[in-house]
Scaffold this motif. Structure first.
Motif, PDB file in Angstrom:
ATOM      1  N   GLN A  44      11.392  15.583 -30.946  1.00 13.04           N
ATOM      2  CA  GLN A  44      11.315  16.324 -29.696  1.00 13.04           C
ATOM      3  C   GLN A  44      12.096  15.497 -28.678  1.00 13.04           C
ATOM      4  OE1 GLN A  44       7.516  16.916 -27.432  1.00 13.04           O
ATOM      5  NE2 GLN A  44       7.598  18.870 -28.500  1.00 13.04           N
ATOM      6  N   VAL A  45      13.112  16.118 -28.072  1.00 16.89           N
ATOM      7  CA  VAL A  45      13.993  15.437 -27.128  1.00 16.89           C
ATOM      8  C   VAL A  45      13.763  16.025 -25.742  1.00 16.89           C
ATOM      9  CG1 VAL A  45      16.399  14.971 -26.505  1.00 16.89           C
ATOM     10  CG2 VAL A  45      15.719  15.001 -28.918  1.00 16.89           C
ATOM     11  N   GLU A  46      13.530  15.141 -24.774  1.00 16.78           N
ATOM     12  CA  GLU A  46      13.367  15.583 -23.389  1.00 16.78           C
ATOM     13  C   GLU A  46      14.689  15.400 -22.664  1.00 16.78           C
ATOM     14  OE1 GLU A  46      10.243  15.133 -19.742  1.00 16.78           O
ATOM     15  OE2 GLU A  46      10.631  13.342 -20.941  1.00 16.78           O
ATOM     16  N   CYS A 124      33.455  16.487 -37.147  1.00 25.14           N
ATOM     17  CA  CYS A 124      32.345  16.882 -36.275  1.00 25.14           C
ATOM     18  C   CYS A 124      31.126  17.274 -37.106  1.00 25.14           C
ATOM     19  CB  CYS A 124      32.742  18.073 -35.408  1.00 25.14           C
ATOM     20  SG  CYS A 124      34.140  17.757 -34.310  1.00 25.14           S
ATOM     21  N   GLN A 125      29.944  17.066 -36.515  1.00 26.47           N
ATOM     22  CA  GLN A 125      28.700  17.542 -37.091  1.00 26.47           C
ATOM     23  C   GLN A 125      27.913  18.200 -35.970  1.00 26.47           C
ATOM     24  OE1 GLN A 125      26.870  14.066 -38.953  1.00 26.47           O
ATOM     25  NE2 GLN A 125      27.532  14.839 -40.937  1.00 26.47           N
ATOM     26  N   SER A 126      27.097  19.173 -36.332  1.00 24.89           N
ATOM     27  CA  SER A 126      26.311  19.851 -35.308  1.00 24.89           C
ATOM     28  C   SER A 126      24.900  20.143 -35.800  1.00 24.89           C
ATOM     29  CB  SER A 126      27.000  21.148 -34.881  1.00 24.89           C
ATOM     30  OG  SER A 126      27.111  22.025 -35.959  1.00 24.89           O
ATOM     31  N   GLN A 127      24.020  20.390 -34.840  1.00 24.21           N
ATOM     32  CA  GLN A 127      22.651  20.792 -35.099  1.00 24.21           C
ATOM     33  C   GLN A 127      22.299  21.906 -34.131  1.00 24.21           C
ATOM     34  OE1 GLN A 127      19.650  17.764 -34.743  1.00 24.21           O
ATOM     35  NE2 GLN A 127      19.920  17.123 -36.861  1.00 24.21           N
ATOM     36  N   LEU A 128      21.411  22.781 -34.556  1.00 24.02           N
ATOM     37  CA  LEU A 128      20.887  23.821 -33.674  1.00 24.02           C
ATOM     38  C   LEU A 128      19.468  23.443 -33.304  1.00 24.02           C
ATOM     39  CD1 LEU A 128      21.716  26.505 -32.397  1.00 24.02           C
ATOM     40  CD2 LEU A 128      20.678  27.660 -34.348  1.00 24.02           C
ATOM     41  N   TRP A 129      19.253  23.145 -32.023  1.00 19.74           N
ATOM     42  CA  TRP A 129      17.939  22.744 -31.533  1.00 19.74           C
ATOM     43  C   TRP A 129      17.217  23.960 -30.964  1.00 19.74           C
ATOM     44  CZ3 TRP A 129      18.822  17.610 -28.341  1.00 19.74           C
ATOM     45  CH2 TRP A 129      19.356  16.628 -29.169  1.00 19.74           C
ATOM     46  N   GLN A 130      15.894  23.919 -30.978  1.00 14.14           N
ATOM     47  CA  GLN A 130      15.054  24.992 -30.449  1.00 14.14           C
ATOM     48  C   GLN A 130      14.348  24.523 -29.188  1.00 14.14           C
ATOM     49  OE1 GLN A 130      15.011  28.093 -31.933  1.00 14.14           O
ATOM     50  NE2 GLN A 130      16.577  27.183 -33.250  1.00 14.14           N
ATOM     51  N   ARG A 131      14.322  25.380 -28.156  1.00 14.00           N
ATOM     52  CA  ARG A 131      13.629  25.029 -26.915  1.00 14.00           C
ATOM     53  C   ARG A 131      12.127  25.006 -27.164  1.00 14.00           C
ATOM     54  NH1 ARG A 131      15.142  24.917 -21.649  1.00 14.00           N
ATOM     55  NH2 ARG A 131      17.055  26.097 -21.959  1.00 14.00           N
ATOM     56  N   VAL A 132      11.485  23.934 -26.726  1.00 12.43           N
ATOM     57  CA  VAL A 132      10.033  23.814 -26.815  1.00 12.43           C
ATOM     58  C   VAL A 132       9.430  24.278 -25.500  1.00 12.43           C
ATOM     59  CG1 VAL A 132       8.095  22.209 -27.088  1.00 12.43           C
ATOM     60  CG2 VAL A 132      10.171  21.901 -28.446  1.00 12.43           C
ATOM     61  N   GLN A 133      10.076  23.896 -24.391  1.00 12.96           N
ATOM     62  CA  GLN A 133       9.520  24.206 -23.064  1.00 12.96           C
ATOM     63  C   GLN A 133      10.635  24.212 -22.056  1.00 12.96           C
ATOM     64  OE1 GLN A 133       7.414  20.664 -21.838  1.00 12.96           O
ATOM     65  NE2 GLN A 133       5.999  21.919 -20.701  1.00 12.96           N
TER      66      GLN A 133
END
Length: 133
Positions: A44-46, A124-133
């Motif tokens: 979890q990244v803020e 390049c590398q990528s990730q798809l992050w999901q919003r928590v809040q």
């Protein structure tokens, strides 16, 4: 106040509210959940303002079952100097703990998802992050 004037005021308020909603949907501030890594762990990244840019720090890590775990990456800054460039896009720098390296990076907010991409030269590398809040 005449009815037409009231309607104009209400329409203006609705348009301003809609535009503010669109802007916030493209805002990268908040909490984000990363994709699972090779160990099936997620972080979890803020994402918070730091000057005119955004910075992101790992605040929690979870194992594959969703249980929060103690992890050495908690507290590490994983992106910084992310400058908004318009339309929910940001450019700056990112740290990838698995590689222990810094990369030029971009972020693209798309509603409740954010595409995070880091590049070293043409690779390049990528990730798809999901919003928590």
């Amino acid at each position: 106040m005449p009815v037409t004037r009231i309607l104009k005021v209400l329409t203006s308020v609705a348009v301003i509210g809609f535009v503010a909603g669109v802007a916030s949907a493209q805002d990268a501030r908040g909490l984000w959940l990363t994709q699972a890594d090779k160990k099936d762990q997620v972080a979890q990244v803020e994402s918070v303002p730091c000057g005119a840019a955004l910075c992101g720090t790992i605040v929690k890590v979870f194992d594959g079952s969703g249980t929060q775990i103690s992890h050495p990456n908690v507290g590490k800054r994983v992106f910084w100097d992310m400058q908004p460039i318009g339309n929910g896009k940001y450019e700056g720098m990112a740290f990838v703990p698995a590689h222990n390296k810094n990369y030029r990076a971009t972020m693209q907010v798309m509603g409740s998802e954010m595409l995070v991409k880091g590049c070293l030269g043409p690779v390049c590398q990528s990730q798809l992050w999901q919003r928590v809040q």
